[in-house]
Design an enzyme around this catalytic site. Structure first.
Site, PDB file in Angstrom:
ATOM      1  N   SER A  11      -0.691 -17.594  -1.188  1.00  0.00           N
ATOM      2  CA  SER A  11       0.776 -17.515  -1.053  1.00  0.00           C
ATOM      3  C   SER A  11       1.453 -18.148  -2.266  1.00  0.00           C
ATOM      4  O   SER A  11       2.526 -17.703  -2.686  1.00  0.00           O
ATOM      5  CB  SER A  11       1.256 -18.159   0.246  1.00  0.00           C
ATOM      6  OG  SER A  11       1.026 -19.536   0.214  1.00  0.00           O
ATOM      7  N   LEU A  61     -10.712 -24.310  -4.398  1.00  0.00           N
ATOM      8  CA  LEU A  61     -11.498 -25.335  -3.704  1.00  0.00           C
ATOM      9  C   LEU A  61     -12.749 -25.792  -4.444  1.00  0.00           C
ATOM     10  O   LEU A  61     -13.414 -26.718  -4.007  1.00  0.00           O
ATOM     11  CB  LEU A  61     -11.870 -24.836  -2.295  1.00  0.00           C
ATOM     12  CG  LEU A  61     -10.655 -24.640  -1.366  1.00  0.00           C
ATOM     13  CD1 LEU A  61     -11.099 -24.011  -0.042  1.00  0.00           C
ATOM     14  CD2 LEU A  61      -9.945 -25.962  -1.107  1.00  0.00           C
ATOM     15  N   ASN A  75      -2.534 -28.899 -10.746  1.00  0.00           N
ATOM     16  CA  ASN A  75      -2.964 -28.635  -9.368  1.00  0.00           C
ATOM     17  C   ASN A  75      -1.828 -28.950  -8.410  1.00  0.00           C
ATOM     18  O   ASN A  75      -0.996 -29.823  -8.668  1.00  0.00           O
ATOM     19  CB  ASN A  75      -4.178 -29.514  -9.030  1.00  0.00           C
ATOM     20  CG  ASN A  75      -4.707 -29.264  -7.629  1.00  0.00           C
ATOM     21  OD1 ASN A  75      -4.816 -28.115  -7.200  1.00  0.00           O
ATOM     22  ND2 ASN A  75      -5.017 -30.319  -6.895  1.00  0.00           N
ATOM     23  N   HIS A  84      -0.905 -30.140  -4.594  1.00  0.00           N
ATOM     24  CA  HIS A  84      -1.533 -30.859  -3.485  1.00  0.00           C
ATOM     25  C   HIS A  84      -0.499 -31.156  -2.390  1.00  0.00           C
ATOM     26  O   HIS A  84       0.612 -31.600  -2.696  1.00  0.00           O
ATOM     27  CB  HIS A  84      -2.159 -32.166  -4.003  1.00  0.00           C
ATOM     28  CG  HIS A  84      -3.005 -32.835  -2.983  1.00  0.00           C
ATOM     29  ND1 HIS A  84      -4.285 -32.428  -2.672  1.00  0.00           N
ATOM     30  CD2 HIS A  84      -2.735 -33.866  -2.141  1.00  0.00           C
ATOM     31  CE1 HIS A  84      -4.771 -33.181  -1.707  1.00  0.00           C
ATOM     32  NE2 HIS A  84      -3.852 -34.069  -1.365  1.00  0.00           N
ATOM     33  N   SER A 117       2.831 -32.585  -4.202  1.00  0.00           N
ATOM     34  CA  SER A 117       2.750 -33.047  -5.598  1.00  0.00           C
ATOM     35  C   SER A 117       2.134 -31.973  -6.479  1.00  0.00           C
ATOM     36  O   SER A 117       1.230 -31.249  -6.047  1.00  0.00           O
ATOM     37  CB  SER A 117       1.840 -34.282  -5.718  1.00  0.00           C
ATOM     38  OG  SER A 117       2.140 -35.253  -4.754  1.00  0.00           O
ATOM     39  N   ASP A 129      -7.822 -35.094  -7.642  1.00  0.00           N
ATOM     40  CA  ASP A 129      -6.409 -35.396  -7.303  1.00  0.00           C
ATOM     41  C   ASP A 129      -5.890 -36.660  -7.997  1.00  0.00           C
ATOM     42  O   ASP A 129      -4.924 -37.275  -7.525  1.00  0.00           O
ATOM     43  CB  ASP A 129      -6.199 -35.538  -5.779  1.00  0.00           C
ATOM     44  CG  ASP A 129      -6.542 -34.259  -5.031  1.00  0.00           C
ATOM     45  OD1 ASP A 129      -6.290 -33.175  -5.566  1.00  0.00           O
ATOM     46  OD2 ASP A 129      -7.061 -34.352  -3.907  1.00  0.00           O
TER      47      ASP A 129
HETATM   48  C1  GRF Z   1      -1.735 -25.025  -0.848  1.00  0.00           C
HETATM   49  O1  GRF Z   1      -1.062 -25.371   0.285  1.00  0.00           O
HETATM   50  C2  GRF Z   1      -2.043 -26.237  -1.703  1.00  0.00           C
HETATM   51  O2  GRF Z   1      -1.532 -27.398  -1.186  1.00  0.00           O
HETATM   52  C3  GRF Z   1      -3.526 -26.404  -1.655  1.00  0.00           C
HETATM   53  O3  GRF Z   1      -4.040 -25.195  -1.197  1.00  0.00           O
HETATM   54  C4  GRF Z   1      -3.052 -24.427  -0.522  1.00  0.00           C
HETATM   55  C5  GRF Z   1      -3.182 -23.030  -0.981  1.00  0.00           C
HETATM   56  O4  GRF Z   1      -2.397 -22.122  -0.288  1.00  0.00           O
HETATM   57  N1  GRF Z   1      -4.025 -26.923  -2.887  1.00  0.00           N
HETATM   58  P1  GRF Z   1      -2.288 -20.622  -0.776  1.00  0.00           P
HETATM   59  O5  GRF Z   1      -3.693 -20.083  -0.919  1.00  0.00           O
HETATM   60  O6  GRF Z   1      -1.543 -20.605  -2.075  1.00  0.00           O
HETATM   61  O7  GRF Z   1      -1.528 -19.890   0.295  1.00  0.00           O
END
Ligand code: GRF
Length: 192
Positions: A12, A84, A101, A103, A135, A144
């Site tokens: 998203s 991830l 990144n 977070h 953040s 992080d």
């Molecule tokens: C985000 O909410 C971010 O905080 C984390 O992973 C999520 C990814 O969401 N690092 P999306 O795949 O962009 O919908």
């Protein structure tokens, strides 16, 4: 500015960046590459917009291949948007201050290995925190742990659940992600 977005999931935030480049919210920014470490919806989002996708194998050594393509495509900023896999030390060093990144917490709170997704919001509620947020930070080899570029808070209400908190924070994430890219883009312009 040419950017690459690294993803593992729903995408998203990638979609929000794609939309922002199309509707003018992000001017002079082009998403030239999406790197995905597993099959995920984010790949479809990229392909629907005609963005090249490099799919790498999780837990295999993929850095060399990615580094080559990033260089070939003259990418100047990498955005980790729900990626991830861990970026290895050499990669972080070579791309120092050029990887950011997103977070879903007010770092340095609730960061580090294993702190992602709903786990973060569960901890916030468990500790009865009155505020949370999101953040954007530079990526270093400490998970992080890099310098914070942009942060925004929201209130944690007594009726919040991990899911409602996640929803509020997702909205904040999209705002600060765009703001951070604009800021870094402006910086590169002023040093050119
Ligand atoms: C985000 O909410 C971010 O905080 C984390 O992973 C999520 C990814 O969401 N690092 P999306 O795949 O962009 O919908």
């Amino acid at each position: 500015m040419r950017i690459a977005v690294f993803v593992s999931g729903n995408g998203s935030n990638l979609q929000c960046l794609i939309d922002a480049t199309k509707n003018g919210a992000l001017q002079d920014v082009c998403i030239d590459l999406v790197v995905a470490d597993r099959n995920c919806l984010a790949i479809e989002r990229a392909k629907d917009s005609g963005i090249e996708v490099l799919q790498v194998e999780r837990k295999k050594y993929w850095s060399e291949q990615a580094l080559m393509i990033l260089q070939k495509k003259k990418i100047s900023l990498i955005v980790l948007a729900g990626f991830l896999s861990i970026i290895d030390e050499r990669f972080c060093r070579e791309w120092k201050n050029r990887i950011i990144n997103l977070h879903p917490s007010l770092l340095p709170k609730y960061g580090g290995k294993g702190m992602y997704g709903l786990k973060v919001h569960e901890q916030v509620l468990l500790n009865n925190d009155k505020e949370s947020g999101a953040s954007v930070h530079f990526v270093t080899d400490e998970v992080d742990g890099g310098e914070i570029i942009c942060q925004e808070k929201c209130a944690v209400e007594p009726e919040d659940t991990p899911e409602t908190l996640a929803e509020k924070i997702h909205r904040i994430e999209k705002k600060i992600l765009i703001a951070s890219i604009k800021l870094l883009h402006a910086k590169t312009q002023s040093t050119d």
